[in-house]
Design an enzyme around this catalytic site. Structure first.
Site, PDB file in Angstrom:
ATOM      1  N   LYS A  15       5.059  -3.916 -14.927  1.00 56.02           N
ATOM      2  CA  LYS A  15       5.804  -4.554 -16.012  1.00 56.02           C
ATOM      3  C   LYS A  15       5.349  -5.998 -16.250  1.00 56.02           C
ATOM      4  CE  LYS A  15       9.762  -4.002 -13.928  1.00 56.02           C
ATOM      5  NZ  LYS A  15       9.263  -3.402 -12.662  1.00 56.02           N
ATOM      6  N   ARG A  86      19.013  -3.229 -14.962  1.00 61.97           N
ATOM      7  CA  ARG A  86      18.714  -2.486 -13.740  1.00 61.97           C
ATOM      8  C   ARG A  86      19.825  -1.531 -13.354  1.00 61.97           C
ATOM      9  NH1 ARG A  86      14.482  -6.139 -11.817  1.00 61.97           N
ATOM     10  NH2 ARG A  86      13.564  -5.337  -9.916  1.00 61.97           N
ATOM     11  N   ARG A 120       0.231  -6.995  -3.802  1.00 57.49           N
ATOM     12  CA  ARG A 120       0.409  -7.954  -4.915  1.00 57.49           C
ATOM     13  C   ARG A 120       0.280  -9.392  -4.428  1.00 57.49           C
ATOM     14  NH1 ARG A 120       5.430  -7.260  -8.820  1.00 57.49           N
ATOM     15  NH2 ARG A 120       6.663  -7.343  -6.906  1.00 57.49           N
ATOM     16  N   ARG A 153       4.909 -12.553  -2.259  1.00 59.27           N
ATOM     17  CA  ARG A 153       6.359 -12.695  -2.370  1.00 59.27           C
ATOM     18  C   ARG A 153       7.060 -12.253  -1.080  1.00 59.27           C
ATOM     19  NH1 ARG A 153       8.003  -9.901  -8.029  1.00 59.27           N
ATOM     20  NH2 ARG A 153       9.668  -9.170  -6.660  1.00 59.27           N
ATOM     21  N   ARG A 164      13.654  -1.472  -2.208  1.00 53.13           N
ATOM     22  CA  ARG A 164      13.747  -1.746  -3.652  1.00 53.13           C
ATOM     23  C   ARG A 164      13.515  -0.473  -4.457  1.00 53.13           C
ATOM     24  NH1 ARG A 164       9.354  -5.862  -3.481  1.00 53.13           N
ATOM     25  NH2 ARG A 164       9.393  -5.958  -5.749  1.00 53.13           N
TER      26      ARG A 164
HETATM   27  P1  ADP Z   1       9.677  -6.287  -9.408  1.00 60.02           P
HETATM   28  O1  ADP Z   1       8.695  -7.117 -10.180  1.00 60.02           O
HETATM   29  O2  ADP Z   1       9.130  -5.866  -8.121  1.00 60.02           O
HETATM   30  O3  ADP Z   1      10.269  -5.185 -10.241  1.00 60.02           O
HETATM   31  P2  ADP Z   1      11.621  -8.367  -9.847  1.00 60.02           P
HETATM   32  O4  ADP Z   1      10.827  -9.609  -9.755  1.00 60.02           O
HETATM   33  O5  ADP Z   1      11.953  -7.843 -11.194  1.00 60.02           O
HETATM   34  O6  ADP Z   1      10.880  -7.244  -8.995  1.00 60.02           O
HETATM   35  O7  ADP Z   1      12.987  -8.534  -9.061  1.00 60.02           O
HETATM   36  C1  ADP Z   1      13.028  -9.066  -7.747  1.00 60.02           C
HETATM   37  C2  ADP Z   1      14.450  -9.033  -7.234  1.00 60.02           C
HETATM   38  O8  ADP Z   1      15.304  -9.839  -8.075  1.00 60.02           O
HETATM   39  C3  ADP Z   1      15.109  -7.664  -7.245  1.00 60.02           C
HETATM   40  O9  ADP Z   1      14.795  -6.910  -6.084  1.00 60.02           O
HETATM   41  C4  ADP Z   1      16.603  -8.039  -7.299  1.00 60.02           C
HETATM   42  O10 ADP Z   1      17.070  -8.474  -6.038  1.00 60.02           O
HETATM   43  C5  ADP Z   1      16.590  -9.247  -8.219  1.00 60.02           C
HETATM   44  N1  ADP Z   1      16.777  -8.874  -9.649  1.00 60.02           N
HETATM   45  C6  ADP Z   1      15.874  -9.000 -10.661  1.00 60.02           C
HETATM   46  N2  ADP Z   1      16.366  -8.555 -11.824  1.00 60.02           N
HETATM   47  C7  ADP Z   1      17.637  -8.126 -11.547  1.00 60.02           C
HETATM   48  C8  ADP Z   1      18.667  -7.533 -12.327  1.00 60.02           C
HETATM   49  N3  ADP Z   1      18.500  -7.270 -13.646  1.00 60.02           N
HETATM   50  N4  ADP Z   1      19.834  -7.218 -11.709  1.00 60.02           N
HETATM   51  C9  ADP Z   1      20.017  -7.469 -10.396  1.00 60.02           C
HETATM   52  N5  ADP Z   1      19.091  -8.003  -9.610  1.00 60.02           N
HETATM   53  C10 ADP Z   1      17.901  -8.340 -10.164  1.00 60.02           C
HETATM   54  P1  ADP Z   2       6.159  -5.052 -11.766  1.00 61.84           P
HETATM   55  O1  ADP Z   2       6.344  -6.308 -12.580  1.00 61.84           O
HETATM   56  O2  ADP Z   2       6.506  -3.800 -12.525  1.00 61.84           O
HETATM   57  O3  ADP Z   2       6.826  -5.113 -10.439  1.00 61.84           O
HETATM   58  P2  ADP Z   2       3.358  -5.949 -11.507  1.00 61.84           P
HETATM   59  O4  ADP Z   2       2.884  -6.107 -12.912  1.00 61.84           O
HETATM   60  O5  ADP Z   2       3.671  -7.168 -10.745  1.00 61.84           O
HETATM   61  O6  ADP Z   2       4.595  -4.897 -11.471  1.00 61.84           O
HETATM   62  O7  ADP Z   2       2.274  -5.088 -10.727  1.00 61.84           O
HETATM   63  C1  ADP Z   2       2.430  -4.775  -9.341  1.00 61.84           C
HETATM   64  C2  ADP Z   2       1.075  -4.845  -8.644  1.00 61.84           C
HETATM   65  O8  ADP Z   2       0.250  -3.741  -9.106  1.00 61.84           O
HETATM   66  C3  ADP Z   2       0.270  -6.112  -8.943  1.00 61.84           C
HETATM   67  O9  ADP Z   2      -0.418  -6.478  -7.779  1.00 61.84           O
HETATM   68  C4  ADP Z   2      -0.678  -5.680 -10.070  1.00 61.84           C
HETATM   69  O10 ADP Z   2      -1.887  -6.432 -10.040  1.00 61.84           O
HETATM   70  C5  ADP Z   2      -0.925  -4.227  -9.745  1.00 61.84           C
HETATM   71  N1  ADP Z   2      -1.109  -3.390 -10.952  1.00 61.84           N
HETATM   72  C6  ADP Z   2      -0.500  -3.506 -12.155  1.00 61.84           C
HETATM   73  N2  ADP Z   2      -0.895  -2.570 -13.018  1.00 61.84           N
HETATM   74  C7  ADP Z   2      -1.797  -1.790 -12.338  1.00 61.84           C
HETATM   75  C8  ADP Z   2      -2.585  -0.634 -12.677  1.00 61.84           C
HETATM   76  N3  ADP Z   2      -2.521  -0.075 -13.897  1.00 61.84           N
HETATM   77  N4  ADP Z   2      -3.383  -0.122 -11.728  1.00 61.84           N
HETATM   78  C9  ADP Z   2      -3.448  -0.683 -10.482  1.00 61.84           C
HETATM   79  N5  ADP Z   2      -2.736  -1.766 -10.104  1.00 61.84           N
HETATM   80  C10 ADP Z   2      -1.914  -2.321 -11.010  1.00 61.84           C
END
Ligand code: ADP
Ligand code: ADP
Ligand code: ZN
Length: 209
Positions: A15, A86, A120, A153, A164
């Protein structure tokens, strides 16, 4: 008017990566609850600090995130919303405060997610995201975009990543169904290369305009 875009997908689905492309191509604002919460990790709320939930892989309580989202969306002329809603209550709240033009869902199998999360690396200066194997920076530990230092992170350990993903399945998978049932979901194969996913994301946004 710029489009209002929602991007859904499990932790590690891509995302954040695709949101950066969307911002560059469509000139919208990136609204992400994850980044906003990380910037305020140690802020005291009546529920405790965001960190106390995030470091365990649990959701931060709805009132805290709802307030962040409402403030951010009210100031944006077009946005890509990433990391919210979420759960179904958040989806309900969102429908009361804004209208969406397109809902994207990045579909990635669970087995693939843990490897993406644990590999990541994020830039401490500009937030750009890399992956040690799938999207490595030119120089290890250094951001291609700005030269900033890359870090891992706190919640991208294998144990917290798995928790998660479990929390996602329980709380957020129903949100995907919520939009799907309304016929609003553009489902995208998120297991393609970064470029392949981007082509499909771009096409889905353009066809919604
Ligand atoms: P990822 O990129 O791995 O999807 P995020 O950066 O979006 O993770 O979120 C990291 C953490 O922040 C989540 O595990 C949760 O604890 C918190 N968080 C983010 N967005 C929300 C939300 N919409 N509602 C509740 N908690 C959230
Ligand atoms: P999210 O915001 O959904 O948690 P990220 O965009 O941070 O996901 O991506 C999670 C990890 O996967 C990062 O290290 C990113 O570089 C990698 N990644 C993202 N898209 C792809 C893909 N299409 N193929 C392989 N790795 C990817
Ligand atoms: Zn950087």
């Amino acid at each position: 008017m710029e489009p209002n875009i929602l991007i859904l997908g499990a932790p590690g689905a891509g995302k954040g990566t695709q949101s950066s492309n969307i911002v560059e191509e469509f000139g919208v604002e990136h609204v992400t609850t994850g980044d906003a919460l990380r910037e305020n990790k140690h802020m005291e709320t009546e529920y405790g600090t965001p960190a106390s939930f995030m470091d365990e892989g649990e959701l931060v309580p709805d009132p805290v995130v709802n307030e962040i989202v409402e403030a951010a969306l009210s100031q944006a002329d077009g946005y890509v919303l990433d990391g919210y809603p979420r759960n179904l209550d958040q989806a309900e709240f969102l429908s009361e405060i804004t209208d969406l033009d397109v809902v994207l869902y990045l579909d990635v199998d669970e087995d693939e997610l843990v490897g993406r999360l644990t590999g990541r690396r994020v830039c401490s200066e500009c937030g750009a995201t890399f992956h040690v194997d799938f999207n490595p920076p030119e120089e290890e530990g250094v951001c291609d975009e700005c030269g900033g230092e890359l870090y891992q992170r706190d919640d991208d350990t294998e144990e917290t990543a798995r928790e998660r993903i479990r929390v996602y399945e329980e709380n957020t998978a129903p949100v995907v169904e919520f939009y799907d049932e309304r016929g609003e979901l553009a489902r995208i194969d998120g297991e393609q290369s970064l470029e392949g996913v981007w082509e499909d994301v771009k096409a889905a946004i353009e066809s919604s305009a």
